[in-house]
Design a protein around this motif. Structure first.
Motif, short mmCIF file in Angstrom:
data_model
loop_
_atom_site.label_atom_id
_atom_site.label_comp_id
_atom_site.label_asym_id
_atom_site.label_seq_id
_atom_site.Cartn_x
_atom_site.Cartn_y
_atom_site.Cartn_z
N THR A 103 17.28 24.08 13.43
CA THR A 103 17.76 22.73 13.75
C THR A 103 16.83 21.68 13.12
O THR A 103 15.67 21.96 12.81
CB THR A 103 17.78 22.52 15.27
OG1 THR A 103 16.45 22.64 15.78
CG2 THR A 103 18.67 23.54 15.95
N PRO A 104 17.33 20.44 12.93
CA PRO A 104 16.49 19.38 12.35
C PRO A 104 15.21 19.11 13.14
O PRO A 104 14.15 18.92 12.55
CB PRO A 104 17.43 18.16 12.37
CG PRO A 104 18.80 18.74 12.26
CD PRO A 104 18.74 20.01 13.07
N SER A 105 15.30 19.07 14.47
CA SER A 105 14.10 18.81 15.27
C SER A 105 13.07 19.92 15.12
O SER A 105 11.86 19.65 15.01
CB SER A 105 14.48 18.65 16.75
OG SER A 105 15.28 17.51 16.95
N SER A 106 13.52 21.17 15.09
CA SER A 106 12.60 22.29 14.89
C SER A 106 11.93 22.19 13.53
O SER A 106 10.74 22.48 13.38
CB SER A 106 13.35 23.62 15.00
OG SER A 106 13.91 23.77 16.27
N ALA A 107 12.71 21.78 12.53
CA ALA A 107 12.15 21.63 11.18
C ALA A 107 11.01 20.62 11.17
O ALA A 107 9.95 20.86 10.57
CB ALA A 107 13.25 21.20 10.21
N GLN A 108 11.21 19.49 11.85
CA GLN A 108 10.17 18.45 11.85
C GLN A 108 8.94 18.87 12.65
O GLN A 108 7.82 18.48 12.30
CB GLN A 108 10.74 17.15 12.43
CG GLN A 108 11.77 16.48 11.55
CD GLN A 108 11.17 15.88 10.28
OE1 GLN A 108 10.21 16.39 9.73
NE2 GLN A 108 11.75 14.80 9.82
N ILE A 109 9.14 19.66 13.68
CA ILE A 109 7.99 20.16 14.44
C ILE A 109 7.17 21.12 13.58
O ILE A 109 5.94 21.01 13.47
CB ILE A 109 8.45 20.86 15.74
CG1 ILE A 109 9.04 19.85 16.73
CG2 ILE A 109 7.28 21.61 16.38
CD1 ILE A 109 8.04 18.86 17.30
N LEU A 110 7.85 22.06 12.92
CA LEU A 110 7.14 23.07 12.13
C LEU A 110 6.50 22.48 10.88
O LEU A 110 5.44 22.94 10.45
CB LEU A 110 8.10 24.19 11.74
CG LEU A 110 8.46 25.17 12.86
CD1 LEU A 110 9.58 26.10 12.42
CD2 LEU A 110 7.23 25.99 13.27
N ILE A 111 7.12 21.47 10.28
CA ILE A 111 6.57 20.91 9.06
C ILE A 111 5.25 20.19 9.33
O ILE A 111 4.46 19.95 8.41
CB ILE A 111 7.59 19.96 8.38
CG1 ILE A 111 7.36 19.94 6.85
CG2 ILE A 111 7.53 18.57 8.98
CD1 ILE A 111 7.70 21.22 6.15
N GLN A 112 4.98 19.87 10.60
CA GLN A 112 3.70 19.26 10.96
C GLN A 112 2.54 20.22 10.70
O GLN A 112 1.38 19.80 10.61
CB GLN A 112 3.71 18.83 12.42
CG GLN A 112 4.66 17.70 12.75
CD GLN A 112 4.30 16.40 12.05
OE1 GLN A 112 3.14 16.03 11.94
NE2 GLN A 112 5.31 15.72 11.53
N ILE A 113 2.83 21.51 10.59
CA ILE A 113 1.79 22.49 10.25
C ILE A 113 1.17 22.13 8.91
O ILE A 113 -0.03 22.33 8.68
CB ILE A 113 2.37 23.91 10.23
CG1 ILE A 113 2.76 24.34 11.65
CG2 ILE A 113 1.40 24.92 9.62
CD1 ILE A 113 3.47 25.68 11.72
#
Length: 308
Positions: A103-113
């Protein structure tokens, strides 16, 4: 003579530019998801690179600043710039393939890595020192990740499904972005970021064109076409606003502000789900997802702000 960059003092302008970046990059995975529901990542990335390449080429040509990496003294830079370009192209490809599965929200959380990796590189590669608050921020960030993906992590024990593969691809996207940024930083005294971007865009066009199907664009629905247009423009506009913001506001404050992008994505998802025909599924809003998001944002903010 000092090589330190002197800020313009226009902090409000820098803040506004940074907020524009947050909005653009917050909407981006939602628009990209709409496109990827109807076409493949290769075609999506080819279109995303083509228009910015043309615009940036015209801009640099008019200013007589086109890169000449194949000539004389700049030739040794060519290999390093190509490596940087390959890493960012890989980032775009991993991001697109991952977004097709999560999902888009999951993508933004993980890209913070990627942001955290870039910040931690200062400690492990350049001998910088973290304060105790920054290490606590790292721990908070990690706890936030586990909290947000708690049920997804539990599901992995039953086997790696499509969502788990998407999470892995997004982590790779984050790491390739961070590596590209680490390698690019020492080159900026010899070649401008705009010149590097032009090489990346042109190489991206050459890489993705043989794999893409431009004719598929004609069959896209209106929402997907609008999403593709937004992604194409924001690729260049977001990067430009970010580079301009660095001239007016402290990098640590910009980095700290950009960590709030997942909040923007979640906000836009909640607003758009009431729009007729909007069919993009996001993470369910629960105490775990809300708590995880806030912990990730707070942890990354503390680390980005440094000792301030």
């Amino acid at each position: 003579m000092s090589n330190a960059h002197t800020l313009s003092g226009r902090t409000t302008y820098g803040f506004v530019l940074t907020m524009i970046v947050c909005v653009l990059w917050g909407i981006f995975p939602i628009a990209a998801k709409a496109v990827l529901l109807e076409t493949d990542p290769y075609t999506f990335n080819f279109c995303r690179f083509l228009l910015p390449a043309i615009i940036l080429w015209v801009f640099l040509a008019r200013r007589r600043q086109l890169p000449t990496l194949w000539r004389g003294a700049q030739r040794p830079l060519l290999t390093r710039v190509l490596i940087i370009a390959a890493l960012l192209i890989a980032n775009y490809l991993f991001f697109a393939f991952a977004l097709g599965r999560i999902t888009p929200s999951s993508a933004q959380i993980l890209i913070q890595i990627g942001t955290m990796t870039l910040l931690l590189s200062g400690v492990f590669l350049f001998g910088e020192r973290f304060s105790k608050w920054q290490w606590m921020g790292c721990l908070t960030f990690l706890v936030g990740l586990i909290t947000f993906f708690f049920y997804r992590i539990l599901a992995m024990f039953d086997g790696f499904g499509s969502y788990a593969i998407g999470m892995g691809l997004m982590v790779l996207a984050a790491l390739t972005w961070a590596t590209h940024a680490i390698l690019q930083k020492p080159l900026l005294n010899r070649i401008s970021s705009a010149q590097i971007l032009l090489v990346i865009f042109i190489l991206g066009v050459l890489v993705f064109f043989p794999l893409s199907d431009p004719r598929a664009i004609l069959s896209l629905s209106t929402p997907a076409l609008l999403g593709l247009g937004f992604c194409t423009i924001s690729t260049l506009l977001g990067t430009g606003c970010f580079a301009e913001a660095l001239a007016h506001w402290e990098a640590s404050k910009i980095s700290a502000t950009l960590t709030t992008i997942p909040l923007f994505t979640m906000l836009f998802m909640q607003l758009l789900k009431h729009y007729p025909g909007f069919n993009i599924v996001d993470e369910p809003i629960t105490m775990l997802t809300i708590s995880g998001t806030l912990l990730v944002v707070c942890g990354a903010t503390v680390v980005a702000m440094g000792k301030r």
